[in-house]
Scaffold this motif. Structure first.
Motif, short mmCIF file in Angstrom:
data_model
loop_
_atom_site.label_atom_id
_atom_site.label_comp_id
_atom_site.label_asym_id
_atom_site.label_seq_id
_atom_site.Cartn_x
_atom_site.Cartn_y
_atom_site.Cartn_z
N LEU A 90 89.77 24.77 82.32
CA LEU A 90 88.56 24.22 81.00
C LEU A 90 89.12 23.65 80.19
O LEU A 90 88.53 22.55 79.99
CB LEU A 90 87.84 25.84 80.73
CG LEU A 90 86.91 25.69 79.50
CD1 LEU A 90 85.51 25.38 80.11
CD2 LEU A 90 86.76 27.05 79.17
N VAL A 91 90.54 23.60 79.69
CA VAL A 91 90.59 23.15 78.71
C VAL A 91 91.00 22.02 78.76
O VAL A 91 90.97 20.55 78.22
CB VAL A 91 91.74 23.88 78.39
CG1 VAL A 91 92.94 22.37 76.66
CG2 VAL A 91 91.85 24.70 77.27
N GLN A 92 91.37 21.49 80.42
CA GLN A 92 92.18 19.98 81.19
C GLN A 92 90.54 19.23 81.47
O GLN A 92 90.83 18.10 81.15
CB GLN A 92 92.76 20.67 82.12
CG GLN A 92 92.46 19.41 83.78
CD GLN A 92 93.54 18.63 82.94
OE1 GLN A 92 94.47 18.29 82.46
NE2 GLN A 92 92.64 17.19 83.71
N MET A 93 89.55 20.06 82.07
CA MET A 93 88.28 19.23 82.09
C MET A 93 88.16 18.75 80.81
O MET A 93 87.63 17.69 80.83
CB MET A 93 87.47 20.88 82.33
CG MET A 93 85.74 19.52 82.97
SD MET A 93 86.11 19.52 85.04
CE MET A 93 86.88 20.98 85.43
N MET A 94 87.76 19.46 79.40
CA MET A 94 86.94 18.97 78.65
C MET A 94 87.62 17.99 78.25
O MET A 94 87.67 17.28 77.13
CB MET A 94 86.90 20.89 77.62
CG MET A 94 86.27 21.49 77.70
SD MET A 94 84.36 20.92 78.07
CE MET A 94 83.51 20.16 76.70
N SER A 95 89.39 17.58 77.63
CA SER A 95 90.26 17.12 77.09
C SER A 95 90.28 15.61 77.74
O SER A 95 90.85 14.83 78.04
CB SER A 95 91.13 17.82 76.49
OG SER A 95 91.73 17.86 77.88
N SER A 96 89.57 15.64 79.63
CA SER A 96 89.72 14.57 80.17
C SER A 96 89.35 13.34 80.36
O SER A 96 89.11 12.46 80.84
CB SER A 96 89.67 15.57 81.89
OG SER A 96 87.98 15.77 81.88
N GLY A 97 88.57 13.00 79.32
CA GLY A 97 87.10 12.49 79.68
C GLY A 97 86.54 12.28 77.88
O GLY A 97 86.11 12.97 77.25
N PRO A 98 86.06 11.55 77.48
CA PRO A 98 84.88 11.12 76.61
C PRO A 98 83.74 12.39 77.00
O PRO A 98 82.84 12.58 77.77
CB PRO A 98 84.47 9.32 76.53
CG PRO A 98 85.10 8.95 77.45
CD PRO A 98 85.61 9.48 78.57
N VAL A 99 83.16 12.77 75.48
CA VAL A 99 82.63 13.71 75.38
C VAL A 99 81.43 13.80 74.55
O VAL A 99 81.97 12.29 73.77
CB VAL A 99 82.73 15.31 75.09
CG1 VAL A 99 83.71 16.04 75.51
CG2 VAL A 99 83.61 15.84 73.62
N VAL A 100 79.94 13.30 74.83
CA VAL A 100 79.40 13.47 73.59
C VAL A 100 79.24 14.54 72.37
O VAL A 100 78.34 15.40 73.02
CB VAL A 100 77.73 13.13 73.74
CG1 VAL A 100 76.51 12.44 72.65
CG2 VAL A 100 77.92 11.45 74.85
N LEU A 101 79.38 14.28 71.34
CA LEU A 101 78.84 15.80 70.76
C LEU A 101 78.04 15.25 69.72
O LEU A 101 77.20 14.62 69.31
CB LEU A 101 80.04 16.09 69.52
CG LEU A 101 81.69 15.81 69.97
CD1 LEU A 101 82.41 15.73 69.19
CD2 LEU A 101 81.68 16.69 70.61
N MET A 102 76.67 16.95 69.53
CA MET A 102 75.54 16.57 69.39
C MET A 102 75.27 18.12 67.97
O MET A 102 75.30 19.10 68.02
CB MET A 102 74.25 16.34 70.21
CG MET A 102 74.73 15.04 71.16
SD MET A 102 73.14 15.27 72.21
CE MET A 102 73.84 16.61 73.40
#
Ligand code: IDP
Ligand code: MG
Length: 147
Positions: free
Chosen positions: A76-88
């Motif tokens: 989960l940690v690896q996945m979530m830090s693997s590229g840009p996310v959109v925070l809302m």
């Protein structure tokens, strides 16, 4: 003095409740930002703050701290830090349950048809979007990414 409480209540109802959401890296890579935002807005929810960034491994670890020790935590940690996310930050009546409803179940295969996870999720690990599970989590998660 006696007007302060009613004023606070009126102000709170004018602005609605807030919740926090994050479009996950896989959904961003697969060009689903537009589709996901469209689904949120069609649910009559309002996006009041939005930014895009790649979160660090340390931020992902802290954000998902409640899951530390579970078998899927490293992935989960690896996945979530693997590229840009959109925070809302998302606002509306009963924003927390309203957003969870349009997001759907954790496992996209079990999510109701038409929900964001059923439409854009690929697996439990790559389920397109995060949404706060309570108003307490929402307040903590908004403060974590927005000041
Ligand atoms: P939620 O996102 O629906 O609130 P949680 O149980 O809080 O679900 O889990 C947080 C995230 O961790 C999920 O969205 C999912 O991406 C991931 N996750 C949860 N359980 C598993 C699992 O069994 N395998 C892989 N990833 C999982
Ligand atoms: Mg959760």
């Amino acid at each position: 003095m006696k007007y302060i409480l009613p004023l606070l209540l009126v102000t709170a109802s004018l602005f609605g409740d807030q919740t926090f959401s994050m479009i996950k890296p896989t959904a961003v890579k697969e060009h689903h930002i537009g589709g996901i935002i469209d689904a949120i807005e069609k649910a009559n929810l309002t996006i009041v703050a939005l930014k895009m960034q790649t979160i660090s491994k340390e931020q992902a670890e802290a954000f998902y701290g409640e899951h530390k020790g579970k078998p899927f935590y490293p992935e989960l940690v690896q996945m979530m830090s693997s590229g840009p996310v959109v925070l809302m930050v998302v606002e509306g009546d009963n924003a927390v349950p309203a957003l969870r409803k349009v997001v759907g179940s954790t496992d996209p295969k079990k999510a109701d048809a038409g929900t964001i996870r059923a439409t854009f999720g690929k697996s439990v690990g790559e389920n397109a979007i995060h949404a706060s599970d309570s108003s307490e989590s929402a307040a903590r998660e908004i403060a974590f990414f927005f000041n």
